[in-house]
Design a protein around this motif. Structure first.
Motif, PDB file in Angstrom:
ATOM      1  N   ALA A  51       1.092  -1.208   0.137  1.00 41.58           N
ATOM      2  CA  ALA A  51      -0.140   0.150   0.231  1.00 41.58           C
ATOM      3  C   ALA A  51       0.947   1.133  -0.211  1.00 41.58           C
ATOM      4  O   ALA A  51       1.861   1.909   0.567  1.00 41.58           O
ATOM      5  CB  ALA A  51      -0.487  -0.188   1.313  1.00 41.58           C
ATOM      6  N   LEU A  52       0.556   1.828  -0.690  1.00 41.57           N
ATOM      7  CA  LEU A  52       1.503   2.968  -1.215  1.00 41.57           C
ATOM      8  C   LEU A  52       1.017   4.636  -1.137  1.00 41.57           C
ATOM      9  O   LEU A  52      -0.501   4.365  -1.253  1.00 41.57           O
ATOM     10  CB  LEU A  52       1.659   3.630  -2.734  1.00 41.57           C
ATOM     11  CG  LEU A  52       2.946   4.963  -2.716  1.00 41.57           C
ATOM     12  CD1 LEU A  52       4.100   4.708  -2.467  1.00 41.57           C
ATOM     13  CD2 LEU A  52       3.016   4.675  -3.853  1.00 41.57           C
ATOM     14  N   LEU A  53       1.136   4.703   0.859  1.00 42.05           N
ATOM     15  CA  LEU A  53       0.019   5.414   0.770  1.00 42.05           C
ATOM     16  C   LEU A  53       0.632   7.175   1.054  1.00 42.05           C
ATOM     17  O   LEU A  53       1.566   7.289   1.840  1.00 42.05           O
ATOM     18  CB  LEU A  53      -0.202   5.329   2.916  1.00 42.05           C
ATOM     19  CG  LEU A  53      -0.828   3.677   2.983  1.00 42.05           C
ATOM     20  CD1 LEU A  53      -1.192   2.893   3.847  1.00 42.05           C
ATOM     21  CD2 LEU A  53      -1.967   3.741   2.003  1.00 42.05           C
ATOM     22  N   ASP A  54       0.229   8.314   0.917  1.00 45.63           N
ATOM     23  CA  ASP A  54       0.200   9.516   0.853  1.00 45.63           C
ATOM     24  C   ASP A  54      -0.349   9.772   2.760  1.00 45.63           C
ATOM     25  O   ASP A  54      -1.134   9.157   3.152  1.00 45.63           O
ATOM     26  CB  ASP A  54      -0.813  10.892   0.463  1.00 45.63           C
ATOM     27  CG  ASP A  54       0.185  12.070   0.721  1.00 45.63           C
ATOM     28  OD1 ASP A  54       1.130  12.037   1.176  1.00 45.63           O
ATOM     29  OD2 ASP A  54      -1.085  12.902   0.215  1.00 45.63           O
ATOM     30  N   ILE A  55       1.060  10.345   2.785  1.00 45.44           N
ATOM     31  CA  ILE A  55       0.237  10.904   4.597  1.00 45.44           C
ATOM     32  C   ILE A  55      -0.666  11.583   5.177  1.00 45.44           C
ATOM     33  O   ILE A  55      -1.875  11.382   5.957  1.00 45.44           O
ATOM     34  CB  ILE A  55       1.638  11.496   5.643  1.00 45.44           C
ATOM     35  CG1 ILE A  55       2.619  10.384   6.084  1.00 45.44           C
ATOM     36  CG2 ILE A  55       1.336  12.320   6.681  1.00 45.44           C
ATOM     37  CD1 ILE A  55       3.576  10.532   6.533  1.00 45.44           C
ATOM     38  N   ASP A  56      -0.756  12.880   4.589  1.00 50.61           N
ATOM     39  CA  ASP A  56      -1.645  13.709   4.734  1.00 50.61           C
ATOM     40  C   ASP A  56      -2.949  13.590   3.673  1.00 50.61           C
ATOM     41  O   ASP A  56      -2.959  13.786   2.533  1.00 50.61           O
ATOM     42  CB  ASP A  56      -1.301  14.986   4.607  1.00 50.61           C
ATOM     43  CG  ASP A  56      -0.252  15.143   5.777  1.00 50.61           C
ATOM     44  OD1 ASP A  56      -0.458  15.287   6.775  1.00 50.61           O
ATOM     45  OD2 ASP A  56       0.726  16.227   5.134  1.00 50.61           O
ATOM     46  N   MET A  57      -4.119  13.081   4.408  1.00 51.27           N
ATOM     47  CA  MET A  57      -5.646  12.721   3.555  1.00 51.27           C
ATOM     48  C   MET A  57      -6.687  12.876   4.651  1.00 51.27           C
ATOM     49  O   MET A  57      -6.495  13.370   5.480  1.00 51.27           O
ATOM     50  CB  MET A  57      -5.420  11.033   3.151  1.00 51.27           C
ATOM     51  CG  MET A  57      -3.852  11.249   2.249  1.00 51.27           C
ATOM     52  SD  MET A  57      -4.520   8.802   1.572  1.00 51.27           S
ATOM     53  CE  MET A  57      -3.818   8.433   2.507  1.00 51.27           C
ATOM     54  N   PRO A  58      -7.610  13.653   3.674  1.00 52.04           N
ATOM     55  CA  PRO A  58      -8.950  13.460   5.066  1.00 52.04           C
ATOM     56  C   PRO A  58      -9.326  12.536   5.041  1.00 52.04           C
ATOM     57  O   PRO A  58      -9.032  11.248   4.169  1.00 52.04           O
ATOM     58  CB  PRO A  58      -9.617  14.604   3.658  1.00 52.04           C
ATOM     59  CG  PRO A  58      -9.658  13.934   1.944  1.00 52.04           C
ATOM     60  CD  PRO A  58      -7.766  13.868   1.927  1.00 52.04           C
ATOM     61  N   GLY A  59     -10.718  12.824   6.414  1.00 56.07           N
ATOM     62  CA  GLY A  59     -11.954  11.480   6.539  1.00 56.07           C
ATOM     63  C   GLY A  59     -10.728  10.994   8.006  1.00 56.07           C
ATOM     64  O   GLY A  59      -9.930  11.659   8.476  1.00 56.07           O
ATOM     65  N   THR A  60     -11.638  10.263   8.552  1.00 54.41           N
ATOM     66  CA  THR A  60     -10.613  10.260   9.908  1.00 54.41           C
ATOM     67  C   THR A  60      -9.509   9.147   9.720  1.00 54.41           C
ATOM     68  O   THR A  60      -9.058   9.136  10.948  1.00 54.41           O
ATOM     69  CB  THR A  60     -12.189   8.944  10.164  1.00 54.41           C
ATOM     70  OG1 THR A  60     -12.262   7.572   9.675  1.00 54.41           O
ATOM     71  CG2 THR A  60     -13.403   9.569  10.136  1.00 54.41           C
ATOM     72  N   LEU A  61      -9.020   8.814   8.924  1.00 54.79           N
ATOM     73  CA  LEU A  61      -7.957   8.075   8.582  1.00 54.79           C
ATOM     74  C   LEU A  61      -6.438   8.988   8.357  1.00 54.79           C
ATOM     75  O   LEU A  61      -7.115   9.005   6.815  1.00 54.79           O
ATOM     76  CB  LEU A  61      -7.789   6.299   8.433  1.00 54.79           C
ATOM     77  CG  LEU A  61      -8.974   5.720   9.491  1.00 54.79           C
ATOM     78  CD1 LEU A  61      -8.776   4.332   8.257  1.00 54.79           C
ATOM     79  CD2 LEU A  61      -8.256   5.526  10.633  1.00 54.79           C
ATOM     80  N   ASP A  62      -5.388   9.687   8.284  1.00 57.81           N
ATOM     81  CA  ASP A  62      -4.844   9.604   7.498  1.00 57.81           C
ATOM     82  C   ASP A  62      -3.898   9.225   7.183  1.00 57.81           C
ATOM     83  O   ASP A  62      -3.984   7.067   7.621  1.00 57.81           O
ATOM     84  CB  ASP A  62      -3.824  10.813   8.108  1.00 57.81           C
ATOM     85  CG  ASP A  62      -3.196  10.176   9.195  1.00 57.81           C
ATOM     86  OD1 ASP A  62      -2.629   9.806  10.229  1.00 57.81           O
ATOM     87  OD2 ASP A  62      -2.032  10.837   9.809  1.00 57.81           O
ATOM     88  N   GLY A  63      -3.166   8.886   6.488  1.00 54.04           N
ATOM     89  CA  GLY A  63      -1.961   7.447   5.934  1.00 54.04           C
ATOM     90  C   GLY A  63      -1.996   6.830   6.704  1.00 54.04           C
ATOM     91  O   GLY A  63      -0.950   5.594   6.510  1.00 54.04           O
ATOM     92  N   LEU A  64      -1.063   7.481   7.670  1.00 51.79           N
ATOM     93  CA  LEU A  64       0.060   6.238   9.114  1.00 51.79           C
ATOM     94  C   LEU A  64      -1.296   5.674   9.685  1.00 51.79           C
ATOM     95  O   LEU A  64      -0.691   4.314  10.413  1.00 51.79           O
ATOM     96  CB  LEU A  64       0.785   7.531   9.879  1.00 51.79           C
ATOM     97  CG  LEU A  64       1.428   8.012   9.267  1.00 51.79           C
ATOM     98  CD1 LEU A  64       2.099   8.817  10.527  1.00 51.79           C
ATOM     99  CD2 LEU A  64       2.702   7.450   9.290  1.00 51.79           C
ATOM    100  N   ALA A  65      -2.985   6.739   9.972  1.00 48.25           N
ATOM    101  CA  ALA A  65      -3.324   5.430  10.192  1.00 48.25           C
ATOM    102  C   ALA A  65      -3.708   4.571   9.802  1.00 48.25           C
ATOM    103  O   ALA A  65      -4.432   3.523  10.406  1.00 48.25           O
ATOM    104  CB  ALA A  65      -4.619   7.115  11.207  1.00 48.25           C
ATOM    105  N   ALA A  66      -3.944   4.645   8.843  1.00 48.17           N
ATOM    106  CA  ALA A  66      -4.595   3.723   7.387  1.00 48.17           C
ATOM    107  C   ALA A  66      -3.704   2.653   7.956  1.00 48.17           C
ATOM    108  O   ALA A  66      -3.892   1.238   7.723  1.00 48.17           O
ATOM    109  CB  ALA A  66      -4.519   4.009   6.352  1.00 48.17           C
ATOM    110  N   ALA A  67      -2.099   2.723   7.734  1.00 48.69           N
ATOM    111  CA  ALA A  67      -1.340   2.013   7.587  1.00 48.69           C
ATOM    112  C   ALA A  67      -1.110   0.971   9.006  1.00 48.69           C
ATOM    113  O   ALA A  67      -1.222  -0.391   9.123  1.00 48.69           O
ATOM    114  CB  ALA A  67       0.405   2.828   7.783  1.00 48.69           C
ATOM    115  N   ALA A  68      -1.265   2.007  10.384  1.00 46.27           N
ATOM    116  CA  ALA A  68      -1.685   0.924  11.220  1.00 46.27           C
ATOM    117  C   ALA A  68      -2.963   0.105  11.193  1.00 46.27           C
ATOM    118  O   ALA A  68      -2.211  -0.590  11.841  1.00 46.27           O
ATOM    119  CB  ALA A  68      -2.010   1.986  12.595  1.00 46.27           C
TER     120      ALA A  68
END
Length: 202
Positions: A51-68
């Motif tokens: 998963a290639l994730l940008d850190i700063d994204m809208p919504g309840t999960l930013d990229g780091l929270a999504a990674a976790a």
């Protein structure tokens, strides 16, 4: 074939990354989404390798929270963070979340492709320009509640609005703000917001 999920909220950048990565014979884009929440739900459907994730994204999960979340729900999926800035606080959070790679958006395209392949093969990747930062990360002096207060200040809220949103007394909020300014050795609230934002603490 390495199956890649891409999460990036800026349409132009997302489209450019999809076009770039699609040129590689061993990479397949299985989903391209614009939020951390969509990244997690899409990953559970498509089962990507990376998963290639940008850190700063809208919504309840930013990229780091999504990674976790992905680490917890889909441990077979490796995570590579992509960011426009190397904030120490973001890097600390990324390391704490045990992401597999951390790369700046200014990296050359071939470096990104190499990083995806490395992460997919089980290696960990850190943007070379951030290596020194990784050694010299300052601890976040703010408590979670102080960070909440400062985020609301950054959003333009005054003490009364912060008190209402966090269910605190106005005096308690003022005490938090005094402590925050002192901890960050800031001149005032605005300076405290700047210091904390630059460090990636809020």
């Amino acid at each position: 074939m390495i199956r890649v999920l891409l999460a990036e909220d800026q349409h132009v950048i997302r489209g450019a990354l999809v076009a770039l990565l699609s040129l590689e014979p061993d990479l397949e884009i299985v989903a391209a989404v614009e939020s951390g929440d969509a990244a997690v739900s899409s990953a559970l459907v498509h089962g990507p390798d990376v998963a290639l994730l940008d850190i700063d994204m809208p919504g309840t999960l930013d990229g780091l929270a999504a990674a976790a979340e992905l680490r917890a729900k889909l441990p077979s999926c490796r995570t590579l963070m992509l960011t426009g800035h190397g904030k120490p606080g973001h890097l600390r959070r990324a390391l704490a979340a045990q992401v597999d790679g951390y790369l700046l958006k200014t990296a050359p395209p071939e470096e990104l492709v190499t990083a995806i392949r490395a992460v997919a093969s089980g290696k960990r990747v850190l943007d070379p320009s951030l290596a020194v930062t990784a050694w010299d990360l300052a601890d976040n002096p703010l408590t979670p509640r102080e960070a909440d207060v400062l985020r609301l200040v950054a959003g333009g809220a005054d003490a009364a609005e912060i008190a209402a949103q966090l269910f605190l007394g106005a005096g308690t909020v003022r005490n938090y703000l005094t402590a925050i300014v002192a901890k960050l050795n800031a001149r005032n609230r605005t300076d405290a917001v700047r210091i904390a934002a630059e460090a990636g603490w809020i």
